[in-house]
Design a protein around this motif. Sequence first.
Motif, PDB file in Angstrom:
ATOM      1  N   CYS A 179       0.826  -1.204   0.000  1.00 52.20           N
ATOM      2  CA  CYS A 179       0.000   0.000   0.000  1.00 52.20           C
ATOM      3  C   CYS A 179       0.857   1.249   0.000  1.00 52.20           C
ATOM      4  N   GLN A 180       0.321   2.252  -0.626  1.00 52.35           N
ATOM      5  CA  GLN A 180       1.017   3.518  -0.777  1.00 52.35           C
ATOM      6  C   GLN A 180       0.035   4.627  -0.424  1.00 52.35           C
ATOM      7  N   PHE A 181       0.476   5.555   0.409  1.00 49.68           N
ATOM      8  CA  PHE A 181      -0.407   6.634   0.839  1.00 49.68           C
ATOM      9  C   PHE A 181       0.171   7.968   0.406  1.00 49.68           C
ATOM     10  N   ILE A 182      -0.581   9.001   0.731  1.00 49.31           N
ATOM     11  CA  ILE A 182      -0.035  10.350   0.586  1.00 49.31           C
ATOM     12  C   ILE A 182      -0.490  11.129   1.808  1.00 49.31           C
ATOM     13  N   HIS A 183       0.422  11.894   2.379  1.00 47.03           N
ATOM     14  CA  HIS A 183       0.055  12.685   3.543  1.00 47.03           C
ATOM     15  C   HIS A 183      -0.798  13.863   3.090  1.00 47.03           C
ATOM     16  N   GLU A 184      -1.739  14.229   3.967  1.00 47.87           N
ATOM     17  CA  GLU A 184      -2.641  15.342   3.686  1.00 47.87           C
ATOM     18  C   GLU A 184      -1.912  16.614   3.263  1.00 47.87           C
ATOM     19  N   ASP A 185      -0.824  16.936   3.959  1.00 47.40           N
ATOM     20  CA  ASP A 185      -0.071  18.148   3.630  1.00 47.40           C
ATOM     21  C   ASP A 185       0.417  18.098   2.191  1.00 47.40           C
ATOM     22  N   ASP A 186       0.774  16.882   1.750  1.00 48.12           N
ATOM     23  CA  ASP A 186       1.268  16.754   0.382  1.00 48.12           C
ATOM     24  C   ASP A 186       0.154  16.929  -0.630  1.00 48.12           C
TER      25      ASP A 186
END
Lengths: 339, 415
Positions: B205-212
């Motif tokens: 799994c791969q996520f992205i942080h909200e700030d990004d």
Amino acid sequence: MYGALGGVDQSPGGGNGATLPCENRPSMPEAEPTKLPDTAPDPDTPTRELVLGGLSGGGGVPAARSDLRHFLPGLEPERHVTDWGRSELVEGLVDRTVYDFLYHYWFRVEVEGIENVPAEGAALLVSNHAGALPPDGIMIAKAIREEHRHPRPLHMIVDSPLKGLPGLGMLIAKVGGVPAHPANLHRLLFDERQLALVFPEGRRGPEKPLKDRYRLRRFGEGSFVEAAMRARAPIVPVAVLGTEEAQPTFAHVSLLRRLTGLPRIPVTPTFPLLGPLGLMLYLPAKVRIRFLEPVPTDRLGDEAWNDPAQIQTLAGDIRALIQENLLELVGGRSSVWLG
Amino acid sequence: MDSRRILIIGLSSNWGGRLAQALEREPEVEAIIGVDSSDPRHELDRTEFVRVDTQHALVRRIVNAAAIDTVIDTRLMVDPLTASLGRAHEINAIGTANILGACSGSQSPVRKLVFKSSADYYGCEPHDPAFFTEEMGRPHSPRTAIEQDIVDAEELLAGFAARNRDATVTVLRVASAIGVEEHASYPALLGLPIVPTILGFDPRCQFIHEDDIVGVLEHAVRYQIPGIFNAAADGVLALSEVISLLGKPMLPILPPWGTTFAASQLRRAGLRIPVEMLRQLRFGRGLDNRRLKASGYSYRYTTREAVVRLRAQQRLRPLLRSGAEPYQYERAVEDFLRWSPSVQSASDGRGASWSPLAKTSYDDLSGEEVIEIVTSLEADALAALARYEASHQARRAVLAAIQRSLSRQPPAGAA
């Protein structure tokens, strides 16, 4: 089209690869480092047009867009799993227990021509494939770890439906298997400059009966050659002796295969007689691995991968090379078990 | 930055609100207008909020009246947990068609469209490549209504881009977000004290942080990056890795066969795992994020760092629950703060950066502004100003105003 990559069923109508749209093929990333992608968009596919518009437009966008190797994610030292899902811990554990025992004591593997495996840069290893649960891939990987002066991880390209099997699919990914897909192979070879191993016979290799041992099956449409050409990676043919006798297949139970959805249900000396674990048991045949001279793929002219004739020719040559060496190895041994 | 007059559609979404906050700090941006069907959840200084659904005619009127040059659409609903299927279809497919209709046409002032799509566009199958690239498209047909909606929305955008060739169209396929937003599938699942998984699977799994996500949207507004871009943090983690980073036990409670049935039983027990999520828990997904990096964006967090931050957040949540009051939008107060002459924007600090008075260089002032200040100047200052103006921009109206002022004052040195 996935099947072409040495994993999957090639028979027409069989295997899930056949249902996939072929548009994926031209959209594979271009291998040529400096060439910008074709800017003439296909009028029928607006989505791709949008993409290419982005590629050619590029106001204020740095870097040549087709070579993104500089932008690969960096390694995080805290992690023990690669982005492919390969786990250092699981692989190390299996290596110390199962692989070590099989390599040194059970198969007593002997290796020739290990120097033909490049110490750095990409290379595509191509091998024959045999045994109901083929041990050839893990033995080749182990040979490179044990004998090579610069041990490197080897990524085995495996049948992608295996990813859908509970347990086995997870384990295969953790010990270094990568599902067969042209984009996966391209990323491994071109972007990451790794070693990859394909079995172009695919499922036909392990499925062949004992009487056909050491007779190589068809090599598909040779898309492993195409992938190597795109990545400008040399091909290292590998001949493996002994795996045919280690787990001979007598017959197949096709009804059970259809019911369970597994790739195959073979009948071997120990399976299904000794239960499911019988599939893990091998006869102690002597295994010899011969790495042959690398075949370069970057001197075949520009965009040789667009020439199916050239691809087929090279695939045929490599098949003949492996077949010739296999027969030489079979002729040279005095005993199946002692070598 | 070419964008000066910006319309944010979906201002009340987490990304919309935070993007508006970020853009408010840009002095070059003249106007920020936000549209949504519910009240904003973020405190905003100068963003004007219009409560309107995505009716084509209404949005078009706003676009034309405010001469909007940049439209950012953050409204796409990709998580079945956040809306019913009917509502999601209305937002995703019909809403997108309306927005695009409002922005198109030869008279339209819109020069740039940024659309937040989702990595769910690619779906999730065993035959998928390990890293999706933007040009791959979707390798198989959509399985669920939401996936169909996303595909439809992207098709509409491709058509819009083909028709409006001089407009910059950026589509961002954003991976699953983790951060403050708790209602999405992944944060909800990872927020449980014991994380249920499917027996025999350990997906990537791969996520992205909200700030990004906010950073990527801002990047797309700031620079000209036409085309499709995957937005996902560096690094693809195994689910077991994620769960151990969170310091939680993993419970392979869902059987590999009959998973959907087991999930429906779990739903009765109060845990809802949508179908899209079940497929992700089985096969996982990775994105190739290099094209966005090549366009100049650098991610603030890797996937691993985003998960580590999520852990800190999860541990702090019980302590913070009784803390700060969440922001509440009150129309009357917001109007007062924006338009009342009694409000002293300078004391605000943030307000000063965008007010016209804050322009520091003389050359930035328009002719009318100079004429306004001319009357308050002393004679020798006026003479200096006249020399400067004559040698630089030589605006006739300004020079005339200076002459008028000078003639009304006694000449320098006469006193």
